[in-house]
Design an enzyme around this catalytic site. Structure first.
Site, mmCIF file in Angstrom:
data_model
loop_
_atom_site.group_PDB
_atom_site.id
_atom_site.type_symbol
_atom_site.label_atom_id
_atom_site.label_comp_id
_atom_site.label_asym_id
_atom_site.label_seq_id
_atom_site.Cartn_x
_atom_site.Cartn_y
_atom_site.Cartn_z
ATOM 1 N N CYS A 1 32.995 40.580 32.537
ATOM 2 C CA CYS A 1 31.997 39.519 32.622
ATOM 3 C C CYS A 1 30.730 40.006 33.339
ATOM 4 C CB CYS A 1 32.579 38.267 33.280
ATOM 5 S SG CYS A 1 31.565 36.797 33.013
ATOM 6 N N HIS B 1 37.411 37.225 30.182
ATOM 7 C CA HIS B 1 38.183 37.402 31.416
ATOM 8 C C HIS B 1 39.645 37.734 31.125
ATOM 9 C CE1 HIS B 1 35.300 36.166 34.589
ATOM 10 N NE2 HIS B 1 34.712 35.556 33.579
ATOM 11 N N GLU C 1 41.675 39.221 33.009
ATOM 12 C CA GLU C 1 42.521 39.079 34.199
ATOM 13 C C GLU C 1 43.248 37.744 34.221
ATOM 14 O OE1 GLU C 1 38.890 36.865 35.446
ATOM 15 O OE2 GLU C 1 39.319 38.635 34.226
#
Length: 213
Positions: free
Chosen positions: A94, A188, A190
């Site tokens: 990001c 994202h 994660e």
């Protein structure tokens, strides 16, 4: 132990930090938060966060651009350049994609519409280009992602190539061809809302092991 630099700004809330830490640890990597240098570290993860100061790419700040964190910008740009000099693997997420582009001489769109909706787990598709590192990890073609950004890469820094785009041509992934592993995505992974997201962290770990630094 494979140790990875994970810089954050002082304004980064704890819940956002947790997801990055856990994703790295699940991949067998130990995060080292906000180090001053990459000495004795094995890779660099650039996380999401605040908008980059437009002064870093020679632009005036527009009204839609958020309050910058100049100290974080300066630290991360220095770490990017050190990682490239040491040929340490880099994974950027990001804001990290945007920071990587700026650190290498690129610029940003300070505001785009339709790419920030934290309430939705997935918001749009991306098209992954074939014959790229990203395609080797996730496969070419369409892939559905979450989205938290309102800025995006504009003029690309020398050496970077676009490896995924959203509808309308918004840049969603970049790679640095001259580096053994320098991969940036605008979504994202994660958060691991889709199964393939973990594969990006596993590929990052494999690159670190191969580098052998």
């Amino acid at each position: 132990m494979l140790r990875v630099a994970l810089p954050f700004g002082l304004r980064t809330p704890e819940p956002k930090r947790v997801a990055y830490r856990q994703a790295l640890r699940d991949a067998g990597l130990e995060p080292v938060e906000s180090p001053a240098s990459l000495e004795n570290l094995h890779g660099l993860l650039l996380a999401g966060g605040s908008d980059i100061d437009p002064a870093q790419y020679g632009a005036a700040r527009q009204p839609e651009s958020g309050v910058p964190d100049p100290a974080r910008d300066s630290l991360e740009i220095a770490l990017v350049r050190e990682a490239l000099a040491r040929e340490l693997p880099i994974l950027a997420i990001c804001r990290g994609l945007q920071l990587l582009n700026v650190a290498l001489g690129g610029a940003l769109h300070q505001h785009i519409e339709g790419h920030r909706d934290p309430a939705q787990p997935v918001i749009h598709s991306v098209s992954i280009a074939p014959a790229t590192r990203l395609a080797a990890i996730l496969g070419p073609g369409e892939y559905t992602v979450n989205s938290r950004h309102h800025q995006a890469a504009a003029a690309l820094a020398p050496g970077l190539i676009v490896t995924a785009t959203a509808p309308g041509g918004i840049v969603e992934a970049l790679e640095l061809l001259s580096h053994p592993f320098c991969l940036a995505v605008q979504w994202h992974p994660e958060e691991r809302l889709t199964t393939p997201d973990a594969q990006l962290f596993q590929a990052f770990r494999a690159a670190i092991k191969m580098a052998g630094n």
